[in-house]
Design a protein around this motif. Structure first.
Motif, mmCIF file in Angstrom:
data_model
loop_
_atom_site.group_PDB
_atom_site.id
_atom_site.type_symbol
_atom_site.label_atom_id
_atom_site.label_comp_id
_atom_site.label_asym_id
_atom_site.label_seq_id
_atom_site.Cartn_x
_atom_site.Cartn_y
_atom_site.Cartn_z
ATOM 1 N N GLU A 108 1.469 5.352 8.437
ATOM 2 C CA GLU A 108 1.191 6.614 8.914
ATOM 3 C C GLU A 108 0.700 7.648 8.066
ATOM 4 O O GLU A 108 -0.286 8.507 8.240
ATOM 5 C CB GLU A 108 2.188 7.247 9.992
ATOM 6 N N LYS A 109 1.356 7.784 6.939
ATOM 7 C CA LYS A 109 1.529 8.809 6.074
ATOM 8 C C LYS A 109 0.205 8.688 4.999
ATOM 9 O O LYS A 109 -0.309 9.500 4.344
ATOM 10 C CB LYS A 109 2.582 9.021 5.295
ATOM 11 N N GLU A 110 0.002 7.239 4.521
ATOM 12 C CA GLU A 110 -0.627 6.872 3.322
ATOM 13 C C GLU A 110 -1.757 5.985 3.771
ATOM 14 O O GLU A 110 -1.656 5.061 4.696
ATOM 15 C CB GLU A 110 0.262 6.480 2.277
#
Lengths: 118, 495
Positions: free
Chosen positions: A44-46
């Motif tokens: 989700e973040k990276e």
């Protein structure tokens, strides 16, 4: 040389540690997740160039990760490591670049990662 | 001429006729009865008064009346007849109209210009009945689906029906009558058959299954049910009904074999399931072992160590760890492979000496530790069509078995060499042992059969190896003809 961004999803602590040491020797770094749920949170973040995921894991397994990659249309390279003896036909449903049967040649894999992102 | 006159003129015959047990009657040229003795009364049921003066047709079945009348007329005019002067068998009719068989003799004489015909009639109902019964019995025996035979206490064949002749491969009864049946009993069973025959001829009865070699050379398996039988010469013979059960025995064997194969397949599939179940648990630590070994190699290389020999030794040890782990991983993979048909890996021409080297690398140190001399004689260019991992495992398995088997022998050795024949390439794995004891040699290929102590062997090695070699279109078998313990792996395709 561009540093590839790697996500290794592995619940076995020794194996995780060995990946880390081996990658280090070749000058790579990786993000480690110890189950499928952690992996999707990282995704989700990276963004990652290569995702190496185990199949059988606690909490959420490798198929959970593969489902997530498919639904989010993530374009990373995906390698699946499995401790099963035979090819699991469930894998046919996913776009997987490589299926690796354990025990595998980690040194060879790390060298290939180097070649892949040169 | 009336009856009185006839009897008077023949008075000296009267008492003979009256006392005869045969029916005797006389008729005149018109066919009328003029004499009727007591035996006739008893046989036909007509009294003398009833018969006298009647036409002879009263004792002739209706359908033969015409024939009789024509015959009579012909004889009276020509004095030539088919029946007169002969004895024939014919049907006759009683007063109660019942028909029965008789033996009939006719003769005639002339007296004072008249012709008389005399008939001697004997009831042959009983004889015909017993003859018919005998013929029936004969045909039952002849057409019996089983062999029916009679032999004497010396084993000489006295009687046999056509099925029996066929079963022993004889073309005619003359060919085998009075021949000794012991000669065609298979030598393995001959003594048993002799004893059985003697037992039956002493009054016993029983069943025997035995093998014969028929006159045309085919082997057959017979099952016989025997009882004593008094023969016409008063001696006791051996009467038996015998069936050819070769087909049944073959079918039974086939079924047993199939059952055994099924059982083995089931056992192996259990192993396969078990392997699949533990694979994940084992493969993860194996992956760690391999990767750590690789890591160690890299780390040692990066250290600044002068003592080159020491480093070499370290690398050698790591290499052995590596190979052993790989071997273990392959073992688990192959366990699964053995129980399923697919995913075996393709067959390829591979260097036999390299395959053997892989096996030897794993067990070399164990051999030298146990004081076993390895005699390897393999031409380095030979290639066989196989799955190399599997074949090296099979060979490793044979070597490990040999190491265990020759533990207590002095001057231990194990040899591996090849031999070529028209059948293909043979890989001979021999050890200094003197062969496998007869009582277990039949079981060595069975799954879970082991001579090792509990915990030391699984008993699946040879069974799996044989399956593996069969999958590579080869054959693995124990050579019973070798003075030493020798297993042969045979491949048709090699170069």
């Amino acid at each position: 040389m561009k540093q590839p961004r790697l996500l290794i999803v592995e619940d076995e602590p020794h194996l995780k540690e060995t990946w880390q040491q081996m990658l280090e020797i070749f000058g790579h770094q990786a993000h480690f997740s110890k189950n499928g749920l952690e992996a999707t949170k990282a995704l989700e973040k990276e963004q990652f160039d290569l995702i190496v995921t185990d199949i059988q894991m606690p909490v959420k397994d490798g198929y959970f990760v593969l489902d997530y990659i498919q639904s989010k249309e993530i374009k990373s390279n995906v390698w699946v490591c499995t401790g099963q003896l035979a090819f699991d036909e469930r894998l046919d449903a996913y776009s997987v670049d490589r299926v690796i049967f354990k025990p595998f040649n980690m040194l060879g894999l790390v060298q290939e990662i180097g070649d892949l992102f040169q | 001429m009336d009856q009185q006159i006839f009897l008077n003129t023949n008075s000296n015959l009267q008492s003979v006729l009256e006392f005869s047990l045969d029916s005797i009657m006389v008729c005149d040229s018109k066919g009328k009865i003029v004499y009727w003795n007591p035996a006739s009364e008893k046989l036909f049921g007509y009294t003398e008064q009833e018969a006298f003066g009647k036409d002879l047709t009263i004792i002739i079945p209706n359908e033969m009346h015409d024939m009789h009348t024509n015959g009579m007329n012909r004889f009276m005019s020509t004095r030539e007849g088919k029946l007169i002067g002969n004895t024939i068998e014919v049907n006759a009719k009683k007063k109660d109209q019942s028909i029965f068989p008789v033996e009939l003799s006719l003769f005639h004489w002339e007296e004072d210009g008249s012709i008389f015909v005399c008939a001697f009639i004997r009831d042959i109902t009983t004889r015909i009945k017993s003859e018919d019964e005998l013929a029936d019995l004969r045909s039952i025996i002849d057409s019996s689906p089983s062999c029916v035979r009679l032999i004497d206490s010396f084993g000489n064949l006295k009687k046999v029906n056509p099925v029996g002749l066929d079963l022993i491969g004889a073309e005619s009864p003359e060919q085998v009558y009075d021949a000794c049946i012991y000669d065609i009993v298979h030598e393995d069973d001959r003594e048993r058959f002799k004893e059985f025959n003697e037992m039956i001829c002493k009054g016993g009865s029983g069943t025997l299954i035995f093998k014969i070699v028929s006159l045309n050379g085919t082997e057959r398996i017979f099952e016989t049910f025997a009882r004593p039988h008094q023969m016409s010469n008063g001696q006791i013979g051996h009467l038996a009904i015998t069936n050819d059960i070769s087909e049944r025995v073959k079918a039974d064997e086939k079924l047993r074999k199939k059952d055994a194969e099924l059982e083995e397949a089931q056992r192996l599939s259990v192993i396969g399931e078990f392997a699949a179940g533990i694979a994940h648990e084992v493969n993860n630590p194996l992956a760690v072992l391999i990767a750590k070994t690789q890591l160690l190699e890299l780390q040692i290389k990066s250290l600044d160590i002068d003592a080159e020999d020491k480093v070499k030794e370290l690398f050698k040890s790591l290499e052995i760890i590596h190979e052993t782990v790989n071997h273990t991983a392959d073992l688990i993979k192959n366990l699964k492979t053995f129980s399923t048909k697919d995913k075996f890996g393709t067959l390829e021409f591979s260097s036999l000496s390299e395959i053997i080297d892989v096996a030897l690398n794993i067990c070399k140190s164990r051999c030298s530790f146990a004081g076993i001399e390895l005699k390897i004689d393999i031409h380095e260019k030979i290639e066989v069509e196989c799955s190399p991992v599997s074949l090296s495992q099979v060979i490793l398995n044979l070597i490990l078995n040999a190491i265990h088997a020759i533990e207590t022998i002095e001057n231990k050795w194990i040899s591996i060499k090849t031999k070529t024949s028209e059948k293909g390439l043979q890989i001979l794995v021999t050890d200094c042992g003197s062969g496998i004891p007869d009582d277990i040699v039949g079981k060595i290929m069975h799954p879970f059969f082991t001579t090792k102590e509990p915990g030391k062997g699984t008993g699946i090695g040879l069974s799996l190896s044989r399956k593996a070699v069969a999958k590579m279109n080869g054959q693995l078998y124990y050579n019973t003809n070798s003075p030493n313990t020798q297993f042969i792996i045979e491949f048709e395709k090699y170069r």
